[in-house]
Design a protein around this motif. Structure first.
Motif, PDB file in Angstrom:
ATOM      1  N   LEU A   4      -0.360   1.271 -17.773  1.00  0.00           N
ATOM      2  CA  LEU A   4      -0.730  -0.020 -17.189  1.00  0.00           C
ATOM      3  C   LEU A   4       0.500  -0.757 -16.688  1.00  0.00           C
ATOM      4  O   LEU A   4       0.454  -1.377 -15.624  1.00  0.00           O
ATOM      5  CB  LEU A   4      -1.499  -0.867 -18.203  1.00  0.00           C
ATOM      6  N   LYS A   5       1.594  -0.678 -17.415  1.00  0.00           N
ATOM      7  CA  LYS A   5       2.827  -1.341 -16.965  1.00  0.00           C
ATOM      8  C   LYS A   5       3.311  -0.735 -15.643  1.00  0.00           C
ATOM      9  O   LYS A   5       3.714  -1.459 -14.735  1.00  0.00           O
ATOM     10  CB  LYS A   5       3.907  -1.222 -18.034  1.00  0.00           C
ATOM     11  N   ILE A   6       3.251   0.584 -15.547  1.00  0.00           N
ATOM     12  CA  ILE A   6       3.649   1.250 -14.301  1.00  0.00           C
ATOM     13  C   ILE A   6       2.729   0.807 -13.162  1.00  0.00           C
ATOM     14  O   ILE A   6       3.192   0.508 -12.060  1.00  0.00           O
ATOM     15  CB  ILE A   6       3.617   2.783 -14.468  1.00  0.00           C
ATOM     16  N   ALA A   7       1.423   0.758 -13.423  1.00  0.00           N
ATOM     17  CA  ALA A   7       0.465   0.338 -12.396  1.00  0.00           C
ATOM     18  C   ALA A   7       0.714  -1.099 -11.965  1.00  0.00           C
ATOM     19  O   ALA A   7       0.652  -1.423 -10.768  1.00  0.00           O
ATOM     20  CB  ALA A   7      -0.963   0.507 -12.907  1.00  0.00           C
ATOM     21  N   ILE A   8       1.022  -1.978 -12.912  1.00  0.00           N
ATOM     22  CA  ILE A   8       1.300  -3.380 -12.572  1.00  0.00           C
ATOM     23  C   ILE A   8       2.581  -3.480 -11.754  1.00  0.00           C
ATOM     24  O   ILE A   8       2.649  -4.244 -10.785  1.00  0.00           O
ATOM     25  CB  ILE A   8       1.369  -4.242 -13.854  1.00  0.00           C
ATOM     26  N   ASP A   9       3.584  -2.705 -12.107  1.00  0.00           N
ATOM     27  CA  ASP A   9       4.837  -2.703 -11.333  1.00  0.00           C
ATOM     28  C   ASP A   9       4.597  -2.215  -9.902  1.00  0.00           C
ATOM     29  O   ASP A   9       5.093  -2.809  -8.941  1.00  0.00           O
ATOM     30  CB  ASP A   9       5.895  -1.833 -12.004  1.00  0.00           C
ATOM     31  N   LEU A  10       3.821  -1.132  -9.750  1.00  0.00           N
ATOM     32  CA  LEU A  10       3.503  -0.626  -8.408  1.00  0.00           C
ATOM     33  C   LEU A  10       2.673  -1.647  -7.624  1.00  0.00           C
ATOM     34  O   LEU A  10       2.867  -1.819  -6.422  1.00  0.00           O
ATOM     35  CB  LEU A  10       2.770   0.707  -8.499  1.00  0.00           C
ATOM     36  N   ALA A  11       1.754  -2.307  -8.315  1.00  0.00           N
ATOM     37  CA  ALA A  11       0.936  -3.333  -7.667  1.00  0.00           C
ATOM     38  C   ALA A  11       1.810  -4.481  -7.184  1.00  0.00           C
ATOM     39  O   ALA A  11       1.596  -5.026  -6.093  1.00  0.00           O
ATOM     40  CB  ALA A  11      -0.132  -3.839  -8.626  1.00  0.00           C
ATOM     41  N   GLY A  12       2.801  -4.841  -7.979  1.00  0.00           N
ATOM     42  CA  GLY A  12       3.738  -5.887  -7.557  1.00  0.00           C
ATOM     43  C   GLY A  12       4.495  -5.486  -6.304  1.00  0.00           C
ATOM     44  O   GLY A  12       4.723  -6.312  -5.405  1.00  0.00           O
ATOM     45  N   GLU A  13       4.892  -4.225  -6.233  1.00  0.00           N
ATOM     46  CA  GLU A  13       5.569  -3.724  -5.028  1.00  0.00           C
ATOM     47  C   GLU A  13       4.650  -3.798  -3.812  1.00  0.00           C
ATOM     48  O   GLU A  13       5.087  -4.140  -2.710  1.00  0.00           O
ATOM     49  CB  GLU A  13       6.055  -2.284  -5.239  1.00  0.00           C
ATOM     50  N   LEU A  14       3.379  -3.465  -4.012  1.00  0.00           N
ATOM     51  CA  LEU A  14       2.419  -3.567  -2.912  1.00  0.00           C
ATOM     52  C   LEU A  14       2.280  -5.013  -2.450  1.00  0.00           C
ATOM     53  O   LEU A  14       2.256  -5.289  -1.248  1.00  0.00           O
ATOM     54  CB  LEU A  14       1.053  -3.013  -3.336  1.00  0.00           C
ATOM     55  N   GLU A  15       2.229  -5.941  -3.393  1.00  0.00           N
ATOM     56  CA  GLU A  15       2.125  -7.358  -3.036  1.00  0.00           C
ATOM     57  C   GLU A  15       3.356  -7.836  -2.276  1.00  0.00           C
ATOM     58  O   GLU A  15       3.241  -8.667  -1.377  1.00  0.00           O
ATOM     59  CB  GLU A  15       1.943  -8.213  -4.292  1.00  0.00           C
ATOM     60  N   ARG A  16       4.542  -7.329  -2.634  1.00  0.00           N
ATOM     61  CA  ARG A  16       5.782  -7.738  -1.968  1.00  0.00           C
ATOM     62  C   ARG A  16       6.021  -7.004  -0.649  1.00  0.00           C
ATOM     63  O   ARG A  16       6.911  -7.375   0.113  1.00  0.00           O
ATOM     64  CB  ARG A  16       6.967  -7.526  -2.906  1.00  0.00           C
ATOM     65  N   SER A  17       5.236  -5.981  -0.381  1.00  0.00           N
ATOM     66  CA  SER A  17       5.421  -5.218   0.858  1.00  0.00           C
ATOM     67  C   SER A  17       5.002  -6.065   2.059  1.00  0.00           C
ATOM     68  O   SER A  17       4.393  -7.113   1.921  1.00  0.00           O
ATOM     69  CB  SER A  17       4.600  -3.927   0.816  1.00  0.00           C
ATOM     70  N   GLY A  18       5.287  -5.576   3.220  1.00  0.00           N
ATOM     71  CA  GLY A  18       4.934  -6.293   4.440  1.00  0.00           C
ATOM     72  C   GLY A  18       3.468  -6.192   4.810  1.00  0.00           C
ATOM     73  O   GLY A  18       3.030  -6.824   5.775  1.00  0.00           O
ATOM     74  N   ILE A  19       2.705  -5.428   4.051  1.00  0.00           N
ATOM     75  CA  ILE A  19       1.293  -5.215   4.385  1.00  0.00           C
ATOM     76  C   ILE A  19       0.523  -6.525   4.405  1.00  0.00           C
ATOM     77  O   ILE A  19      -0.240  -6.798   5.318  1.00  0.00           O
ATOM     78  CB  ILE A  19       0.630  -4.220   3.402  1.00  0.00           C
ATOM     79  N   ARG A  20       0.754  -7.353   3.405  1.00  0.00           N
ATOM     80  CA  ARG A  20      -0.018  -8.589   3.318  1.00  0.00           C
ATOM     81  C   ARG A  20       0.338  -9.598   4.403  1.00  0.00           C
ATOM     82  O   ARG A  20      -0.382 -10.576   4.601  1.00  0.00           O
ATOM     83  CB  ARG A  20       0.079  -9.189   1.925  1.00  0.00           C
ATOM     84  N   ALA A  21       1.421  -9.371   5.122  1.00  0.00           N
ATOM     85  CA  ALA A  21       1.805 -10.277   6.204  1.00  0.00           C
ATOM     86  C   ALA A  21       0.767 -10.311   7.320  1.00  0.00           C
ATOM     87  O   ALA A  21       0.714 -11.273   8.091  1.00  0.00           O
ATOM     88  CB  ALA A  21       3.166  -9.875   6.769  1.00  0.00           C
ATOM     89  N   VAL A  22      -0.075  -9.283   7.414  1.00  0.00           N
ATOM     90  CA  VAL A  22      -1.108  -9.243   8.449  1.00  0.00           C
ATOM     91  C   VAL A  22      -2.060 -10.431   8.313  1.00  0.00           C
ATOM     92  O   VAL A  22      -2.619 -10.906   9.301  1.00  0.00           O
ATOM     93  CB  VAL A  22      -1.865  -7.901   8.417  1.00  0.00           C
ATOM     94  N   PHE A  23      -2.214 -10.966   7.098  1.00  0.00           N
ATOM     95  CA  PHE A  23      -3.136 -12.080   6.882  1.00  0.00           C
ATOM     96  C   PHE A  23      -2.578 -13.408   7.396  1.00  0.00           C
ATOM     97  O   PHE A  23      -3.305 -14.390   7.476  1.00  0.00           O
ATOM     98  CB  PHE A  23      -3.510 -12.187   5.397  1.00  0.00           C
ATOM     99  N   ALA A  24      -1.312 -13.435   7.771  1.00  0.00           N
ATOM    100  CA  ALA A  24      -0.712 -14.656   8.308  1.00  0.00           C
ATOM    101  C   ALA A  24      -1.039 -14.860   9.784  1.00  0.00           C
ATOM    102  O   ALA A  24      -0.752 -15.914  10.347  1.00  0.00           O
ATOM    103  CB  ALA A  24       0.802 -14.615   8.112  1.00  0.00           C
TER     104      ALA A  24
END
Length: 167
Positions: A4-24
């Protein structure tokens, strides 16, 4: 280190990636992405249900090859739309998603469904559907159809239950 810790760390990386910038790009992007996810899942599930029912033996007079030719390709399009839009939506709040039990159940059902579809491709009878009379069904097709209906149904149910608030 636990999983779970590894999954949360990877999820944090996904959140910090540029992918979510599309919503701006505008207020319309989030509802459009949610609609794309819903429509992709509907196309995927809507094509897979009749296909797998046919593999279970429903509509035996309809050649399996004819149904597969249309429904498998259409379900692939729906699946791709659902996956791409799902990753976009996941990038918004991935750490919360990975800590929700329903997300893990959904992922488990998804993996089972994909493995089932992949293994079906190795069945010689599936590869030669175009060359044989495919108006019947075989035991392997019945099992694949049953597993697919349960697995994809599980994906849909878990996706719907994710946002539920239980008393």
């Amino acid at each position: 280190m636990d999983f779970l810790k590894i999954a949360i760390d990877l999820a944090g990386e996904l959140e910090r990636s540029g992918i979510r910038a599309v919503f701006a790009y505008g207020a319309w992007v989030l509802p459009t992405t949610q609609l794309a996810h819903l429509l992709g899942a509907a196309l995927l599930f809507g094509c897979l249900v009749p296909m797998n029912l046919r593999m279970l033996g429903v509509w035996p007079t309809v050649p399996l090859h004819d149904m597969a030719r249309v429904l498998v390709r259409s379900s692939l399009v729906g699946g791709l739309v659902a996956i791409v839009s799902g990753v976009l939506l996941l990038s918004l709040n991935a750490r919360v998603y990975v800590q929700n039990e329903m997300m893990w159940w959904k992922a488990g059902f998804f993996v089972i469904a994909l493995l089932n579809a992949l293994l079906l491709r190795f069945v010689p009878a599936w590869r030669y559907l175009a060359r044989v009379d495919s108006r019947g069904t075989i035991r392997r097709f019945r099992w694949a159809g049953l597993v697919a209906l349960v697995a994809w149904g599980g994906v849909m149910v878990c996706g719907a239950l994710y946002g539920m608030k239980w008393p």
